[in-house]
Design an enzyme around this catalytic site. Structure first.
Site, mmCIF file in Angstrom:
data_model
loop_
_atom_site.group_PDB
_atom_site.id
_atom_site.type_symbol
_atom_site.label_atom_id
_atom_site.label_comp_id
_atom_site.label_asym_id
_atom_site.label_seq_id
_atom_site.Cartn_x
_atom_site.Cartn_y
_atom_site.Cartn_z
ATOM 1 N N ASN A 128 0.814 -1.220 0.000
ATOM 2 C CA ASN A 128 0.000 0.000 0.000
ATOM 3 C C ASN A 128 0.848 1.271 0.000
ATOM 4 O OD1 ASN A 128 -2.104 -1.550 2.514
ATOM 5 N ND2 ASN A 128 -2.277 -1.712 0.294
ATOM 6 N N ASP A 188 -12.982 0.495 -4.122
ATOM 7 C CA ASP A 188 -12.481 -0.031 -5.391
ATOM 8 C C ASP A 188 -13.239 -1.254 -5.879
ATOM 9 O OD1 ASP A 188 -11.688 -1.864 -3.536
ATOM 10 O OD2 ASP A 188 -9.555 -1.821 -4.027
ATOM 11 N N CYS A 240 -27.963 5.691 -11.933
ATOM 12 C CA CYS A 240 -28.392 6.434 -13.114
ATOM 13 C C CYS A 240 -27.308 6.407 -14.190
ATOM 14 C CB CYS A 240 -28.706 7.880 -12.741
ATOM 15 S SG CYS A 240 -30.141 8.103 -11.677
ATOM 16 N N CYS A 254 -6.508 -3.078 -8.406
ATOM 17 C CA CYS A 254 -5.159 -2.504 -8.467
ATOM 18 C C CYS A 254 -4.100 -3.587 -8.317
ATOM 19 C CB CYS A 254 -4.990 -1.449 -7.376
ATOM 20 S SG CYS A 254 -5.973 0.045 -7.645
ATOM 21 N N CYS A 319 -33.570 6.308 -7.114
ATOM 22 C CA CYS A 319 -33.950 7.721 -6.993
ATOM 23 C C CYS A 319 -35.185 8.105 -7.796
ATOM 24 C CB CYS A 319 -32.774 8.630 -7.359
ATOM 25 S SG CYS A 319 -32.230 8.533 -9.062
ATOM 26 N N CYS A 446 0.975 -18.750 -13.984
ATOM 27 C CA CYS A 446 0.591 -17.342 -13.940
ATOM 28 C C CYS A 446 0.908 -16.808 -12.547
ATOM 29 C CB CYS A 446 -0.885 -17.155 -14.300
ATOM 30 S SG CYS A 446 -2.018 -17.899 -13.107
#
Length: 493
Positions: A128, A188, A240, A254, A319, A446
């Site tokens: 971080n 996130d 919306c 991230c 809304c 991987c």
């Protein structure tokens, strides 16, 4: 007919003039109320000296230290004394104390907001520190909210800091949000974004939302002005703008996609700026300040672009007049955000026979010749499907790099030009692997052991397993497991 049209035009002009006059009167009233507030806060008191003489001493609305601390921003015309008083009275909630929340909290605390709440259930990690600027190496392992508040108190002891050491839930969100004037979404993941937006709308709180990934970021001010549910003049909400969540498998974090520190820092600072504008500015006129999406791209020219957003959707789930999401559905759990956004899953999960642990791989394919004279297994081919930028950081010896994005962008199965033609294999496949004479085993690796499974499926669809005569599988757990089982010095990023 012509007279009627002229009458209508005249009436419209009168209405427009009256509305303009009304707006001017409202502005004058606001200025007068601000002046009255300053006068009420700037009182005098009488002090009697030892000689019996009396002196009047003025009591100022801010502390002497606050005038010194905030003086440089108070002389900005858009802020002034009244703006500073509004900041001191403001209660701001930041959800997420990471790459966005840290710079946002830093500048809001520095600006002198009265109360700053921080919501985050994560602890500080070494990964971080390059971007989450409130945390330090000594606080690794502590709650992010505690680490952040420790720094903020050193910066400015005047605000009240409130920690919430947990992840936001639908049941708890309304109880937390009700005590604040404005909310910043510094999270996130889509599920939490929808939850934050829904709660902000239902409780009438303006919302400043931002996101950042790799070298790009986005910023929106939502539910501003915060009108009641069903009022079309209110600002749009997150639903919306994004009525449907992105496919779960397309969401990149991230940790997987990467992030450049100054990029997420830029977006967090802009969130703080927008929050200050909302707190200190007069009531917004929706027609004069239409909602927009700000897009930042660090490696583009220009750096910033703006896209105008639509007004509230008539069929919005939260809304609109026919909203299905309410405070009651939040509290009783019937609004399931995880279900709504979906859960990312593997496209293809391999069988145990198609997977091998790093330890077993080393046993099957040691570098040294077995001393007991045992049989030496065929030389393996290791395909690393991480993107090239990650492959360049670290890679297994003699492995070849074929990024998963390249594999997925090609056809999943070979095609024949005619019945007697050889299969048309993708350009990225090395000739030695495609050779009919090659039977050496293929191992795919991987970062975490997920993309490798998808790649194995694709390679088998291309016929590289020779109908089962050739082993094609993945290294279970990826390079993370390799570090745990084989090489503790393997770079962890």
């Amino acid at each position: 007919m012509e007279n009627l049209e002229q009458t209508c035009a005249s009436l419209r002009a009168q209405i427009a003039a009256t509305e303009a006059q009304l707006a001017g009167l409202k502005r004058e009233l606001e200025i007068a109320e601000q002046a009255a507030e300053v006068k009420a806060q700037s009182t005098t008191r009488t002090i009697t000296a030892e000689d019996g003489k009396t002196n009047e001493t003025r009591e100022w609305p801010l502390l002497s230290e606050e005038y010194k601390r905030y003086g440089r921003q108070m002389i900005v015309p858009q802020l002034g004394l009244q703006g500073q008083l509004k900041l001191r009275a403001a209660r701001v909630l930041i959800v997420g104390a990471g790459g966005l929340g840290c710079p946002a909290a830093l500048y809001l605390a520095g600006a002198g907001v009265g109360t700053l709440g921080l919501v985050d259930g994560d602890t500080v990690e070494n990964s971080n520190l390059h971007r989450q600027v409130l945390h330090s190496s000594k606080n690794v392992g502590t709650f992010k909210v505690d680490s952040a508040i420790e720094y903020l108190r050193e910066l400015n002891p005047h605000p009240t800091y409130v920690p919430y050491r947990a992840h936001l839930t639908p049941q708890e969100a309304p109880g937390i949000f009700k005590d604040y004037d404005i909310v910043l979404d510094c999270t996130d993941n889509p599920a939490t974004r929808y939850l934050i937006s829904d709660t902000a709308v239902l409780l009438g709180k303006p919302l400043v939302s931002a996101s950042a990934l790799r070298t790009e970021g986005q910023l929106m001010v939502l539910n501003y002005p915060p009108r009641p549910v069903g009022d079309k003049s209110g600002g749009p909400c997150y639903r919306c703008v994004f009525p449907k969540p992105p496919p779960a498998n397309s969401v990149v974090s991230c940790a997987d996609g990467g992030i450049l520190g100054p990029v997420v820092g830029t977006m967090g600072v802009l969130q703080a700026l927008e929050a200050i504008k909302v707190i200190t500015s007069p009531a917004v006129n929706p027609s004069a300040s239409p909602p927009s999406l700000l897009i930042f791209s660090a490696y583009s020219t220009p750096l910033f672009r703006t896209i105008r957003l639509r007004a509230r959707r008539a069929n919005c789930a939260v809304c609109s007049a026919d909203a299905s999401v309410t405070l009651e559905t939040l509290k009783n759990g019937s609004t399931d955000y995880v279900f709504f956004c979906g859960v990312a899953g593997l496209e293809a999960t391999l069988s145990p026979e198609e997977r091998i642990s790093p330890l077993e791989f080393k046993k099957r394919h040691p570098k040294e010749v077995p001393q007991d004279g045992g049989r030496i297994n065929k030389e393996p081919t290791i395909i690393d499907v991480r993107e090239k930028v990650q492959f360049d950081i670290c890679s297994l010896e003699n492995s070849i790099n074929i990024p998963i994005s390249t594999i997925l962008s090609s056809a999943s199965s070979p095609t024949n030009v005619d019945a007697n033609a050889q299969p048309s294999l993708p350009f990225w496949l090395p000739r030695e692997l495609a050779s009919a004479d090659s039977t050496d085993p293929i191992y795919v690796v991987c970062r975490h052991g997920n993309d490798s499974q998808i790649a194995v499926r694709r390679l088998k669809e291309l016929g590289l397993d020779r109908g089962g005569q050739r082993y094609v599988g993945d290294i279970q757990g990826g390079l993370r497991a390799w570090r745990e089982q084989i090489d503790p010095d393997w770079p962890e990023y």
